[in-house]
Design an enzyme around this catalytic site. Structure first.
Site, PDB file in Angstrom:
ATOM      1  N   HIS A  30     -10.749   0.798   1.067  1.00 46.43           N
ATOM      2  CA  HIS A  30     -10.579   2.026   1.748  1.00 46.43           C
ATOM      3  C   HIS A  30     -11.828   2.422   2.613  1.00 46.43           C
ATOM      4  O   HIS A  30     -12.685   3.090   2.178  1.00 46.43           O
ATOM      5  CB  HIS A  30     -10.188   3.225   1.069  1.00 46.43           C
ATOM      6  N   ASP A  84       1.385   2.747   3.528  1.00 49.61           N
ATOM      7  CA  ASP A  84       0.536   3.852   3.089  1.00 49.61           C
ATOM      8  C   ASP A  84       1.511   4.954   2.865  1.00 49.61           C
ATOM      9  O   ASP A  84       1.146   6.118   3.269  1.00 49.61           O
ATOM     10  CB  ASP A  84      -0.605   3.913   4.107  1.00 49.61           C
ATOM     11  N   HIS A 137       0.922  -1.352  -0.121  1.00 51.29           N
ATOM     12  CA  HIS A 137       0.097  -0.051   0.044  1.00 51.29           C
ATOM     13  C   HIS A 137       0.877   1.346  -0.091  1.00 51.29           C
ATOM     14  O   HIS A 137       1.450   1.715   1.110  1.00 51.29           O
ATOM     15  CB  HIS A 137      -0.949  -0.036   1.261  1.00 51.29           C
ATOM     16  N   HIS A 180      -5.422  -0.003   5.980  1.00 49.77           N
ATOM     17  CA  HIS A 180      -5.042   0.874   6.923  1.00 49.77           C
ATOM     18  C   HIS A 180      -6.139   0.958   8.169  1.00 49.77           C
ATOM     19  O   HIS A 180      -6.558   1.889   8.783  1.00 49.77           O
ATOM     20  CB  HIS A 180      -4.801   2.127   6.491  1.00 49.77           C
TER      21      HIS A 180
END
Ligand code: DOR
Length: 441
Positions: free
Chosen positions: A196, A323, A77, A249
């Site tokens: 997400h 991320d 990611h 996340h």
């Protein structure tokens, strides 16, 4: 070029190896591993590979005594920003920063400009990555055209062009029917849909975690439930479709609990990731309007941090991804409300994550699973292992060399980190990828 790495501590859960080993790399592949067996009381019998020349090629010998040798890390990611936001990062600077962080494969999210929602953008990314030559880049295609959430993008064409997963990351897919269809497609191509998870109506333009601190700072808050509602929905849709869902996340206790329960119930193929910032710091980092701690989902409370660690430890959370979200300095210097969300993560990831091993949250092997093996399995890429024949993606770590995080030294254009000044004790001294060895002092 051939490389012989000697006397290092090799840990590779894919082969059940955890001990002192020599590794021979030839033609960009792992050629041979030899362990140093221990006989009797600490007496070492070394069966080194040295002396064996392969194809008369130049041989570099690297003495890794006292160092850890792992498969190159796989970060599923990341944001490389190209095309469109080259002032924040390019594929060249981003992949160089990945290498500096010991990361040899990255999966880049599609929220570029134009969005990676068609094969020509996927081709462009792969071409740029090849030109840069630092690490392997695996593009993630958009779920919906332009990431607008309205119409499915061309999964088949992007898959053919090399996309290994689909996601509208940066934005949720608010329309449940579209998410259902995406999960159905994920089965056809056997690739994950990366969620997400954010209910935009509940997040309501918030800029940090909702709680006492947001009240004190006078900033609009995002409740944990904005994440949890969407995770609950996506789990329900994974159950309905049997599709492959990967949740990005994860930041809250409630999210960890929902995923844990879904796994106990054995719902289809659900996997999940968190990021170093969600197990290292709380919303307190935002105090003083520190925009380098502004990230989406936002940093949460201490109890969420503890739950994320528990989730990593008990296997609820399969992956640690960065991320990596570089932004320009000027964008982060402005008003907190207006600053973009994101943390530049490549160059602190291994240092922050190894603290989990030092603190007894994870074993070293579990950490490697979460940072190399599991992301490879989830995305179906042939990485994360040091088995003979595998690509020679290797990171050599010094786990006992304290240093201070200095974003001015980042290779990434993004210096936006809330970890400036932190003391970390693990960092790469060498990374091997695409047949090259990069070394740092
Ligand atoms: O903080 C974030 N930044 N979260 C996201 O989901 C997107 C990312 C970005 O692209 O900057």
């Amino acid at each position: 070029m051939n490389i012989l790495i000697k006397n290092g501590h090799l840990a590779d859960p894919s082969q059940g190896i955890d001990g002192i080993c020599d590794i021979l790399i030839a033609d960009g592949k792992i050629r041979e591993l030899k362990s140093h067996e221990t006989k009797g009381k600490g007496q070492k019998v070394s069966r080194n590979i040295s002396g064996r020349k392969t194809e008369d090629a130049e041989m570099i010998t690297f003495n890794a005594e006292g160092l850890l040798i792992l498969a190159g890390l796989v970060d599923m990611h990341v944001h490389l920003r190209e095309p469109g936001f080259e002032y924040k990062e390019t594929i060249q600077t981003g992949t160089e920063a990945a290498i500096a962080g010991g990361i040899t494969s990255v999966c880049c999210m599609p929220n570029t400009s134009p969005v990676n929602d068609n094969a020509s953008i996927t081709d462009f990314i792969l071409k740029k990555a090849d030109e840069a030559g630092f690490c392997d880049v695996f593009p993630v295609g958009a779920i919906t055209k332009g990431q607008k959430g309205e119409e499915l993008a061309e999964f088949g064409m992007m898959y053919e062009a090399g996309c290994i997963a689909f996601s509208d990351d940066g934005r949720p897919v608010m329309d449940s029917l579209i998410m259902r269809r995406a999960l159905e497609y994920s089965k056809i191509f056997s690739v994950p849909v990366i969620s997400h998870a954010e209910d935009l109506s509940l997040a309501a333009g918030g800029v940090m975690n909702e709680g006492l601190l947001s009240l004190k700072l006078g900033l609009r808050g995002i409740p944990a439930q904005a994440e949890e509602i969407m995770i609950a929905r996506d789990i329900a849709l994974a159950e309905l479709t049997g599709g492959r869902l990967h949740i990005a996340h994860v930041s809250t206790r409630g999210s960890v609990e929902l995923i844990r329960l879904a796994k106990i119930r054995g719902i289809a193929d659900i996997t999940a990731e968190t990021c170093p910032h969600y197990f290292s710091i709380t919303e307190d980092a935002v105090d003083g309007y520190n925009a380098n701690a502004k990230v989406n989902p936002p940093l949460r409370r201490k109890e969420d941090v503890e739950a994320v660690k528990e989730g990593l430890s008990d296997g609820t959370l399969d992956v640690i991804a960065t991320d990596h979200a570089p932004h320009h300095k000027d964008e982060k210097l402005g008003e907190f409300d207006l600053a973009p969300s994101g943390i530049s993560g490549f160059e602190t990831a291994i240092g922050l994550s190894m603290k989990l091993v030092d603190d007894g949250v994870l074993t070293l092997n579990q950490l490697i699973e979460k940072m190399a093996l599991n992301p490879s399995k989830i995305t179906g890429i042939q990485k994360g292992t040091l088995k003979p024949g595998a690509d020679a993606d290797v990171v050599i770590l010094d786990a006992h060399n304290e240093y201070t995080v200095d974003p001015a030294k980042f290779r990434s254009k993004g210096t936006n980190t809330p970890f400036e000044g932190w003391k970390l004790s693990t960092r790469p001294v060498a990374t091997i990828a695409k047949g090259r060895i990069y070394t740092w002092e």
